[in-house]
Design a protein around this motif. Structure first.
Motif, short mmCIF file in Angstrom:
data_model
loop_
_atom_site.label_atom_id
_atom_site.label_comp_id
_atom_site.label_asym_id
_atom_site.label_seq_id
_atom_site.Cartn_x
_atom_site.Cartn_y
_atom_site.Cartn_z
N MET A 119 2.21 6.14 12.30
CA MET A 119 2.88 6.62 11.09
C MET A 119 3.33 8.08 11.24
O MET A 119 4.45 8.43 10.85
CB MET A 119 1.93 6.50 9.91
CG MET A 119 2.57 6.99 8.65
SD MET A 119 1.98 6.17 7.19
CE MET A 119 3.21 6.76 6.02
N LYS B 44 10.09 9.96 -0.95
CA LYS B 44 10.20 10.43 0.44
C LYS B 44 8.90 10.30 1.19
O LYS B 44 7.84 10.09 0.59
CB LYS B 44 10.58 11.91 0.45
CG LYS B 44 11.79 12.27 -0.38
CD LYS B 44 13.05 12.06 0.37
CE LYS B 44 14.25 12.55 -0.44
NZ LYS B 44 15.51 12.32 0.23
N PHE B 45 8.95 10.44 2.50
CA PHE B 45 7.73 10.48 3.32
C PHE B 45 7.53 11.84 3.97
O PHE B 45 6.47 12.14 4.48
CB PHE B 45 7.76 9.36 4.38
CG PHE B 45 7.42 8.01 3.80
CD1 PHE B 45 8.31 7.33 3.00
CD2 PHE B 45 6.16 7.44 4.02
CE1 PHE B 45 7.99 6.11 2.44
CE2 PHE B 45 5.83 6.22 3.47
CZ PHE B 45 6.75 5.55 2.68
N GLU C 197 3.17 5.90 -6.00
CA GLU C 197 3.05 5.79 -7.46
C GLU C 197 3.86 4.63 -8.05
O GLU C 197 4.14 4.61 -9.25
CB GLU C 197 3.45 7.11 -8.15
CG GLU C 197 2.81 8.35 -7.51
CD GLU C 197 1.43 8.73 -8.08
OE1 GLU C 197 1.20 8.51 -9.28
OE2 GLU C 197 0.57 9.22 -7.31
N ASN D 39 0.99 4.02 -2.84
CA ASN D 39 0.78 5.43 -2.50
C ASN D 39 1.87 6.32 -3.09
O ASN D 39 1.66 7.49 -3.31
CB ASN D 39 0.78 5.63 -0.97
CG ASN D 39 -0.56 5.26 -0.34
OD1 ASN D 39 -1.54 5.04 -1.04
ND2 ASN D 39 -0.59 5.20 0.98
N LYS E 52 -7.91 0.59 -1.87
CA LYS E 52 -8.16 2.02 -2.13
C LYS E 52 -6.99 2.67 -2.87
O LYS E 52 -7.02 3.87 -3.15
CB LYS E 52 -8.39 2.77 -0.80
CG LYS E 52 -9.64 2.31 -0.06
CD LYS E 52 -10.88 2.83 -0.74
CE LYS E 52 -12.13 2.05 -0.34
NZ LYS E 52 -13.28 2.42 -1.19
N ARG F 72 0.83 -1.21 0.00
CA ARG F 72 0.00 0.00 0.00
C ARG F 72 0.86 1.26 0.00
O ARG F 72 0.62 2.19 -0.77
CB ARG F 72 -0.92 0.01 1.23
CG ARG F 72 -1.58 1.38 1.49
CD ARG F 72 -2.68 1.31 2.54
NE ARG F 72 -2.26 0.67 3.75
CZ ARG F 72 -1.79 1.33 4.84
NH1 ARG F 72 -1.71 2.64 4.84
NH2 ARG F 72 -1.43 0.65 5.91
N HIS F 73 1.89 1.27 0.84
CA HIS F 73 2.75 2.45 0.88
C HIS F 73 3.50 2.64 -0.44
O HIS F 73 3.70 3.77 -0.89
CB HIS F 73 3.70 2.38 2.07
CG HIS F 73 3.00 2.58 3.38
ND1 HIS F 73 2.47 3.78 3.76
CD2 HIS F 73 2.69 1.71 4.38
CE1 HIS F 73 1.87 3.67 4.95
NE2 HIS F 73 2.00 2.41 5.34
N SER G 147 0.48 11.52 -5.70
CA SER G 147 1.45 11.77 -4.62
C SER G 147 2.50 12.79 -5.02
O SER G 147 3.12 12.67 -6.08
CB SER G 147 2.13 10.47 -4.24
OG SER G 147 3.24 10.75 -3.40
N VAL H 199 6.42 8.09 13.45
CA VAL H 199 7.64 7.65 12.77
C VAL H 199 8.16 8.76 11.86
O VAL H 199 9.34 9.11 11.91
CB VAL H 199 7.38 6.37 11.93
CG1 VAL H 199 8.57 6.06 11.04
CG2 VAL H 199 7.10 5.19 12.84
N GLY I 20 -0.07 8.02 4.75
CA GLY I 20 -0.52 6.71 4.25
C GLY I 20 -1.93 6.66 3.70
O GLY I 20 -2.51 5.58 3.59
N ILE I 21 -2.50 7.82 3.33
CA ILE I 21 -3.86 7.83 2.79
C ILE I 21 -3.82 7.44 1.31
O ILE I 21 -3.15 8.10 0.52
CB ILE I 21 -4.51 9.22 2.95
CG1 ILE I 21 -4.55 9.60 4.44
CG2 ILE I 21 -5.90 9.26 2.33
CD1 ILE I 21 -5.10 10.99 4.70
N PRO I 22 -4.55 6.37 0.94
CA PRO I 22 -4.56 5.97 -0.47
C PRO I 22 -5.34 6.95 -1.35
O PRO I 22 -6.22 7.68 -0.87
CB PRO I 22 -5.26 4.60 -0.46
CG PRO I 22 -5.24 4.15 0.96
CD PRO I 22 -5.28 5.41 1.77
N PHE J 240 5.12 13.07 -3.11
CA PHE J 240 6.22 12.68 -2.22
C PHE J 240 7.42 12.04 -2.93
O PHE J 240 8.48 11.97 -2.34
CB PHE J 240 5.71 11.73 -1.13
CG PHE J 240 4.84 12.42 -0.10
CD1 PHE J 240 5.41 13.16 0.91
CD2 PHE J 240 3.46 12.36 -0.19
CE1 PHE J 240 4.62 13.81 1.85
CE2 PHE J 240 2.65 13.01 0.74
CZ PHE J 240 3.23 13.74 1.76
N ASP K 115 3.68 12.29 4.67
CA ASP K 115 2.79 11.25 4.14
C ASP K 115 2.22 10.49 5.34
O ASP K 115 2.97 9.97 6.16
CB ASP K 115 3.63 10.32 3.26
CG ASP K 115 2.80 9.22 2.63
OD1 ASP K 115 1.59 9.16 2.88
OD2 ASP K 115 3.40 8.42 1.88
#
Lengths: 261, 261
Positions: free
Chosen positions: B60, B253-254, A114, A112, A140, A108-109, B248, B63, B233-235, B250, B231
């Motif tokens: 999340m 990266k996060f 791409e 997310n 999702k 999933r991550h 995204s 972290v 983690g929202i799809p 990102f 981020d």
């Protein structure tokens, strides 16, 4: 008599009961001993008792494993807005267990971010609740889910992530879906990252280029490839409760390479 | 006629309803529009409905915020085994709300990485469940918890993390513990990182050097300092459900820096 001496660096900052055998070390030379599967299981159980629930662990392991995978895929060179039509493809092979759920969280991550993710998970009438929850969230994303190896790509992908094995039910390896997925992975020429692989008396069915262990490593076989360690957020006193004297080997990182000591 | 033209890069990959005003952009030039607090709240509520629980989000956000803080503290130069006697000190100021819980999660991960963390949280008879859970886990680290500003250090710390404010109860700002914590932060000369700060009509009580927004930014005031986006983690399809067209920003990266567009 006023000379300040630098205190010597303590390289052995983690001490485990029943020093069993295999030891690793970090880039900085810190010793990271392996622990048995039984002790690892106990560590996670105590952590859960204090509130580090499976759900939290799945989220954290997923984030950190995806950070590692994004680096393996080429990092900023590969994933930038100028490369939007060259999105990397990852095949994620999951079994019906907690290791599979960790893989789906990682997937999933990645999706997310791409990455084009194709998740293989065999069909079962009844699934673990943690698998079902991860699947709902994965659903999702723009990631794709398949239940037959026939629907996996024929051409080489950029990375295979292997979460087919669990630590206990070795009999899974005799099932047709398992054999088919292993054959597919061995035929596809992509490099393999194994997440949380078991200690195997037998050889790994799929040789990994890299393996990611969680918290503390198990004594892995050569076929696990280069071993990395992932911080899964366990506080020091939880290690102490299972008899492990612990200082973090992670420095400012959450995933670090380990070397055979 | 066989000329392959590179498709133009789409810089506006996120489109929000009621384009309200403030826009940011990433290092790569992608536009990241801000959204209202109401839309942000709805986004999190839909994400929770699909299983991205508050507990997961706390893990999340903790972290990723700790990864940012570790970088601000000097990264590998500061946190390595040779510097074990120069551990950085972080004062973490938390109110009794979800923003406070996010801060405690961040504090646990920092303490897990051998940062010296002093958590300030005022005493209340009844706490949010999410605060209680985070406190239990934080209590298993070597981090220290205080409930009076008098027990915060007199000398400058390396970093202040500000989680005193929440988005709704602005009246908290009139309470004595809040005023005392703000005064302490303004007297201590450490740089301030605000996590998930609210849009404030009034000036921020504590000026931040950096602010970390979650998912998508709110239109923050100048006193929020340099804005970073995390981020959580929202799809993509969850963004779609609240009317946000989303890709995204990102990359690999996060946590990414945003610039005023």
């Amino acid at each position: 008599e006023n000379i300040l001496e630098a205190e010597p660096i303590v390289y052995r900052q983690i001490v485990v009961p029943h020093q069993s055998g295999k030891e690793y070390c970090t880039d900085a030379g810190l010793v990271v001993p392996s622990i048995s599967y039984e002790l690892h299981k106990k560590l996670l159980a105590i952590a859960e008792k204090h509130g580090l629930s499976l759900e939290r662990r799945l989220e954290m392991a997923g984030v950190c494993a995806s950070q590692m995978a994004l680096t393996l895929l080429g990092g900023p060179n590969r994933l930038n807005p100028k490369n939007v039509h060259q999105r990397p493809t990852v095949a994620l092979l999951c079994g019906p267990h907690v290791q599979g759920a960790q893989g789906i969280s990682c997937g999933r991550h990645l999706a997310n971010h791409e990455v084009h993710v194709i998740l293989f998970l065999p069909n079962f009438v009844k699934m673990l609740e943690s698998i079902t929850n991860e699947l709902t969230l994965f659903g999702k994303t723009d990631g794709k889910q398949v239940s037959s190896v026939k629907d996996l790509p024929d051409s080489p992908v950029d990375l295979v992530i292997n979460c087919l094995d669990c630590h206990e039910n070795a009999f899974l390896r005799d099932q047709p879906w398992y054999r088919a997925a292993v054959d597919w992975a061995n035929q596809n020429r992509a490099p393999v990252l194994s997440i949380d692989p078991p200690v195997s008396a037998r050889e790994q069915a799929v040789d990994a280029k890299w393996s990611l262990s969680l918290g503390l490593p198990l004594p892995l076989a050569e076929s696990a490839g280069r071993v990395y360690l992932c911080d899964i957020g366990i506080p020091r006193q939880v290690f102490h409760e299972v008899g492990i004297s612990y200082h973090s080997p992670f420095g400012c990182k959450f995933v670090i390479p380990l070397h055979s000591a």
